[in-house]
Scaffold this active site. Structure first.
Site, PDB file in Angstrom:
ATOM      1  N   HIS A 265       0.855  -1.188   0.000  1.00 37.21           N
ATOM      2  CA  HIS A 265       0.000   0.000   0.000  1.00 37.21           C
ATOM      3  C   HIS A 265       0.891   1.239   0.000  1.00 37.21           C
ATOM      4  O   HIS A 265       2.073   1.174   0.376  1.00 37.21           O
ATOM      5  CB  HIS A 265      -0.894   0.010   1.236  1.00 37.21           C
ATOM      6  CG  HIS A 265      -1.964  -1.017   1.213  1.00 37.21           C
ATOM      7  ND1 HIS A 265      -3.028  -0.993   2.082  1.00 37.21           N
ATOM      8  CD2 HIS A 265      -2.154  -2.119   0.438  1.00 37.21           C
ATOM      9  CE1 HIS A 265      -3.821  -2.015   1.850  1.00 37.21           C
ATOM     10  NE2 HIS A 265      -3.308  -2.722   0.855  1.00 37.21           N
TER      11      HIS A 265
ATOM     12  N   GLU B 136       1.118   3.804   1.951  1.00 39.23           N
ATOM     13  CA  GLU B 136       1.715   4.143   3.244  1.00 39.23           C
ATOM     14  C   GLU B 136       2.912   3.247   3.547  1.00 39.23           C
ATOM     15  O   GLU B 136       3.957   3.727   4.007  1.00 39.23           O
ATOM     16  CB  GLU B 136       0.685   3.976   4.376  1.00 39.23           C
ATOM     17  CG  GLU B 136      -0.544   4.825   4.217  1.00 39.23           C
ATOM     18  CD  GLU B 136      -1.709   4.123   3.517  1.00 39.23           C
ATOM     19  OE1 GLU B 136      -2.864   4.391   3.885  1.00 39.23           O
ATOM     20  OE2 GLU B 136      -1.455   3.308   2.598  1.00 39.23           O
TER      21      GLU B 136
ATOM     22  N   CYS C  86      -5.874   1.892   6.098  1.00 38.01           N
ATOM     23  CA  CYS C  86      -6.545   0.648   6.486  1.00 38.01           C
ATOM     24  C   CYS C  86      -5.918   0.152   7.796  1.00 38.01           C
ATOM     25  O   CYS C  86      -4.922   0.708   8.264  1.00 38.01           O
ATOM     26  CB  CYS C  86      -6.378  -0.396   5.379  1.00 38.01           C
ATOM     27  SG  CYS C  86      -4.696  -1.050   5.247  1.00 38.01           S
TER      28      CYS C  86
ATOM     29  N   CYS D 204      -2.073  -0.577   7.524  1.00 36.75           N
ATOM     30  CA  CYS D 204      -1.249   0.625   7.417  1.00 36.75           C
ATOM     31  C   CYS D 204      -1.277   1.448   8.703  1.00 36.75           C
ATOM     32  O   CYS D 204      -0.234   1.948   9.141  1.00 36.75           O
ATOM     33  CB  CYS D 204      -1.705   1.468   6.236  1.00 36.75           C
ATOM     34  SG  CYS D 204      -1.402   0.644   4.656  1.00 36.75           S
TER      35      CYS D 204
END
Length: 141
Positions: free
Chosen positions: A46, A48, A76, A79
């Site tokens: 992701h 992040e 999420c 993360c």
């Protein structure tokens, strides 16, 4: 946030979900990242996480006290947990995630009592981030 949005556009052009992130400390850009799960065949890639990985490599550390993460979509749970472990001071997100948002929309891992670090959170702050995501998913249907 504009730099994070540029990263999100980069992800979209690569066929990834358009999310971008930048990590900043002391008015210095530490690292940036965009969603890369498809390209890397990595469910943890992701935006992040990619920014945290890049910052860790550049700085030789896995903790970033005093840093702010600007991200186009509310993190999420994966993360948000990584950001807690990295000791990021602040998260600023562009669009809320009503399905999996872990910084207040669904759950709030950034401020959870059971963690050993709390993160200041601000968002949603930029409607354009949500529009980019809606347009992306609309084009996929």
């Amino acid at each position: 946030m504009r730099l994070a949005l540029e990263q999100a556009h980069r992800a979209a052009h690569a066929g990834e979900v358009p999310v971008g992130a930048v990590l900043v400390a002391d008015d210095q850009l530490l690292a940036s990242g965009c969603n890369s799960s498809i390209a890397l065949s990595d469910p943890s890639a992701h935006a992040e996480i990619m920014a945290l990985r890049a910052a860790g490599e550049a700085l030789g550390n896995y903790r970033f006290p005093g840093a702010t993460l600007y991200v186009t979509l509310e993190p999420c749970p994966m993360c948000a947990s990584a950001l807690v472990h990295a000791r990021v001071q602040r998260i600023v997100y562009g669009a809320a995630d009503p399905r999996t948002g872990a910084c207040g929309s669904v759950i709030d891992l950034a401020a959870a009592d059971f963690t050993n670090h709390r993160i200041e959170v601000r968002g949603p702050v930029m409607a354009e981030c949500g529009e980019l995501l809606r347009d992306f998913f609309r084009s996929r249907r």
